[in-house]
Scaffold this motif. Structure first.
Motif, PDB file in Angstrom:
ATOM      1  N   ASP A  58       0.807  -1.220   0.000  1.00 32.52           N
ATOM      2  CA  ASP A  58       0.000   0.000   0.000  1.00 32.52           C
ATOM      3  C   ASP A  58       0.838   1.267   0.000  1.00 32.52           C
ATOM      4  N   ARG A  59       2.143   1.142   0.170  1.00 34.29           N
ATOM      5  CA  ARG A  59       3.008   2.332   0.110  1.00 34.29           C
ATOM      6  C   ARG A  59       3.113   2.859  -1.321  1.00 34.29           C
ATOM      7  N   LEU A  60       2.720   2.026  -2.289  1.00 33.44           N
ATOM      8  CA  LEU A  60       2.865   2.362  -3.709  1.00 33.44           C
ATOM      9  C   LEU A  60       1.507   2.506  -4.362  1.00 33.44           C
ATOM     10  N   PHE A  61       1.403   3.504  -5.245  1.00 33.31           N
ATOM     11  CA  PHE A  61       0.203   3.679  -6.062  1.00 33.31           C
ATOM     12  C   PHE A  61       0.676   4.019  -7.468  1.00 33.31           C
ATOM     13  N   VAL A  62       0.314   3.181  -8.442  1.00 34.46           N
ATOM     14  CA  VAL A  62       0.779   3.346  -9.821  1.00 34.46           C
ATOM     15  C   VAL A  62      -0.366   3.874 -10.683  1.00 34.46           C
ATOM     16  N   LEU A  63      -0.104   4.987 -11.366  1.00 34.61           N
ATOM     17  CA  LEU A  63      -1.079   5.607 -12.247  1.00 34.61           C
ATOM     18  C   LEU A  63      -0.667   5.372 -13.701  1.00 34.61           C
ATOM     19  N   GLY A  64      -1.619   5.028 -14.552  1.00 35.96           N
ATOM     20  CA  GLY A  64      -1.310   4.760 -15.964  1.00 35.96           C
ATOM     21  C   GLY A  64      -2.215   5.548 -16.893  1.00 35.96           C
ATOM     22  N   HIS A  65      -1.630   6.427 -17.696  1.00 35.18           N
ATOM     23  CA  HIS A  65      -2.417   7.180 -18.671  1.00 35.18           C
ATOM     24  C   HIS A  65      -2.873   6.265 -19.795  1.00 35.18           C
ATOM     25  N   VAL A  99       3.760   6.551  -8.456  1.00 32.49           N
ATOM     26  CA  VAL A  99       4.508   6.357  -9.700  1.00 32.49           C
ATOM     27  C   VAL A  99       3.574   6.695 -10.849  1.00 32.49           C
ATOM     28  N   PHE A 100       3.903   7.773 -11.562  1.00 36.82           N
ATOM     29  CA  PHE A 100       3.039   8.279 -12.629  1.00 36.82           C
ATOM     30  C   PHE A 100       3.564   7.816 -13.977  1.00 36.82           C
ATOM     31  N   CYS A 101       2.854   6.891 -14.589  1.00 35.08           N
ATOM     32  CA  CYS A 101       3.202   6.428 -15.935  1.00 35.08           C
ATOM     33  C   CYS A 101       2.460   7.310 -16.932  1.00 35.08           C
ATOM     34  N   GLY A 102       3.089   8.416 -17.244  1.00 31.48           N
ATOM     35  CA  GLY A 102       2.523   9.410 -18.139  1.00 31.48           C
ATOM     36  C   GLY A 102       3.644  10.311 -18.608  1.00 31.48           C
ATOM     37  N   VAL A 103       3.407  11.610 -18.603  1.00 32.65           N
ATOM     38  CA  VAL A 103       4.455  12.555 -19.001  1.00 32.65           C
ATOM     39  C   VAL A 103       4.625  13.616 -17.910  1.00 32.65           C
ATOM     40  N   HIS A 104       5.610  14.492 -18.109  1.00 32.50           N
ATOM     41  CA  HIS A 104       6.093  15.365 -17.043  1.00 32.50           C
ATOM     42  C   HIS A 104       5.003  16.270 -16.467  1.00 32.50           C
ATOM     43  N   PHE A 105       4.215  16.927 -17.323  1.00 34.33           N
ATOM     44  CA  PHE A 105       3.226  17.864 -16.786  1.00 34.33           C
ATOM     45  C   PHE A 105       2.184  17.146 -15.938  1.00 34.33           C
ATOM     46  N   MET A 106       1.908  15.876 -16.241  1.00 36.71           N
ATOM     47  CA  MET A 106       0.946  15.109 -15.458  1.00 36.71           C
ATOM     48  C   MET A 106       1.490  14.829 -14.066  1.00 36.71           C
ATOM     49  N   THR A 352       6.869  10.539 -26.688  1.00 43.45           N
ATOM     50  CA  THR A 352       7.303  10.840 -25.319  1.00 43.45           C
ATOM     51  C   THR A 352       6.551   9.981 -24.307  1.00 43.45           C
ATOM     52  N   MET A 353       5.272   9.737 -24.533  1.00 41.20           N
ATOM     53  CA  MET A 353       4.517   8.861 -23.648  1.00 41.20           C
ATOM     54  C   MET A 353       5.117   7.463 -23.655  1.00 41.20           C
ATOM     55  N   ASN A 354       5.613   7.027 -24.803  1.00 42.28           N
ATOM     56  CA  ASN A 354       6.160   5.677 -24.918  1.00 42.28           C
ATOM     57  C   ASN A 354       7.553   5.540 -24.311  1.00 42.28           C
ATOM     58  N   ARG A 355       8.105   6.630 -23.811  1.00 44.78           N
ATOM     59  CA  ARG A 355       9.373   6.515 -23.082  1.00 44.78           C
ATOM     60  C   ARG A 355       9.194   5.752 -21.768  1.00 44.78           C
ATOM     61  N   ILE A 356       7.996   5.765 -21.253  1.00 48.61           N
ATOM     62  CA  ILE A 356       7.721   4.979 -20.053  1.00 48.61           C
ATOM     63  C   ILE A 356       7.481   3.546 -20.496  1.00 48.61           C
ATOM     64  N   ASP A 357       8.524   2.755 -20.474  1.00 48.67           N
ATOM     65  CA  ASP A 357       8.406   1.360 -20.898  1.00 48.67           C
ATOM     66  C   ASP A 357       8.623   0.454 -19.697  1.00 48.67           C
TER      67      ASP A 357
END
Length: 398
Positions: A58-65, A99-106, A352-357
């Motif tokens: 529960d210490r981690l929360f992963v967000l995916g655009h 952990v935000f799997c998106g881009v910088h402004f998000m 740029t979004m696909n840099r998160i691999d």
């Protein structure tokens, strides 16, 4: 001495394809192409990601655009558009790491809306946004100074900077959001852009819309009845934005010269071609597309709206979607009873979004599991304050 004579290779189908002079019809099946992303080089990456995520609990929360590739989305606790994800992060105060799997402004928006006890991490700091980068704080301040000079100048005729209300798209940097908050404006998403503009026009007489010209133009003209003549485009790379004093004074919408590199690639010809190729096809596009494309489409909607329309569509119906390819591929896989194709035959991911691999995600999760916190996104206090003012104004929209 011997000499070598160059001989042009025979024009085989393969050589023509490599030279860009031919086409492979097998690569034009809608959402598939020979350029599909290759599998991760390390077959153990999935197991490593699962182990690290389980260790963090529960210490981690992963967000995916929505625009993330499937190998990343599978590890997201929540998927959505940029603002929904930032809100979800704020709603999980028990999560120490976002952990935000998106881009910088998000990730910036998530940091602005979360508590000081939480840390927002972007797996690859190179995951930016070309649209957000098209409006820098310095450029926007110069534009605002031009408007103020115009208000003070001879022959202002009642024109004042106070009559201009900034409205900034969610797809903007924290600096631009802060600018908007300092000058009494609001943030908008592609879902509530019309409400934001109605609020702004009730407050002032002009809108400075940042940074996506297409969303601003489409909302004002298509949804609110303004004309194209009511809109001018401010180009930060030209003296005085490339506009005369009268053009600035008379405009209702001062549109920033910015655009999405993915949605901006769709053309009216793409719409004509897909209608000829697939009789009865429904053309559904994002409002970040060009005005000429939006005018030719059957439906226009935000990312969430696109998903909803496809969920509600009749089995057997055909759809050509003008948005990022990862989402289109995912929708096609989720709806095998419908024909879903990408609007443009030239397949294009958001680079740029696909840099998160998966390798970057695994590296991030394992670092956190080992007690190291990489790639923290932190917005300074003053910028975060004014950006939050603008975001809260959006939440207060009627």
């Amino acid at each position: 001495m011997s000499t070598t004579t160059f001989q042009e290779p025979a024009p085989t189908p393969v050589s023509l394809l490599l030279l860009g002079r031919g086409a492979d019809p097998r690569s034009e099946r809608g959402v598939e192409c020979p350029g599909d992303l290759p599998p991760a080089s390390d077959p153990d990456l999935v197991a490593r990601a699962e182990a690290a995520k389980a260790k963090l609990g529960d210490r981690l929360f992963v967000l995916g655009h929505h625009y993330q590739r499937d190998e990343v989305i599978r590890f997201a606790d929540v998927t959505g558009d940029s603002f929904k994800l930032a809100q979800q992060a704020a709603a999980r105060p028990e999560a120490e790491y976002i952990v935000f799997c998106g881009v910088h402004f998000m990730a910036e928006s998530a940091d602005i809306l979360t508590s000081d006890a939480q840390q927002v991490i972007l797996p690859d700091l190179a995951a930016g946004c070309s649209m957000a980068d098209m409006a820098t704080a310095e450029q926007v301040e110069r534009c605002w100074e031009r408007l103020e000079d115009l208000a003070r100048g001879e022959g202002a005729n009642g024109y004042s900077a106070e009559r201009v209300v900034p409205v900034s798209y969610m797809n903007s940097s924290a600096d631009i959001k802060a600018f908007t908050g300092r000058h009494g404006g609001t943030i908008c998403t592609s879902s509530n852009a019309q409400r934001a503009l109605e609020w702004a026009f009730a407050k002032g007489e002009q809108v400075l819309f940042l940074p996506d010209q297409h969303l601003g133009r489409n909302t004002a003209v298509r949804d609110m009845g303004y004309s194209l003549d009511d809109c001018v485009v401010y180009n930060p790379h030209r003296p005085n934005g490339g506009l005369t004093d009268d053009q600035l004074r008379n405009a209702k919408m001062i549109l920033w010269r910015g655009h999405c590199s993915v949605h901006g690639r769709f053309t009216p010809e793409c719409v004509d071609e897909v209608r000829e190729r697939i009789p009865g096809v429904n053309v559904l596009v994002h409002p970040e597309c060009r005005h000429e494309v939006v005018e030719k489409a059957d439906y226009v909607g935000s990312t969430e709206r696109i998903i909803t329309l496809l969920n509600e569509a009749e089995p057997g119906s055909a759809w050509a979607i003008g948005t990022e390819l990862n989402l289109v591929k995912r929708l096609a896989a989720q709806h095998p009873d419908k024909q879903i194709v990408f609007l443009d035959k030239s397949v294009c991911y958001c680079s740029t979004m696909n840099r998160i691999d998966l390798p970057h995600l695994v590296w991030t999760l394992e670092a956190l599991a080992d007690g190291r916190v990489p790639n923290v996104i932190e917005v300074d206090t003053e910028t975060a304050h004014y950006a939050r003012v603008a975001l809260e104004q959006m939440l207060a929209l009627p």
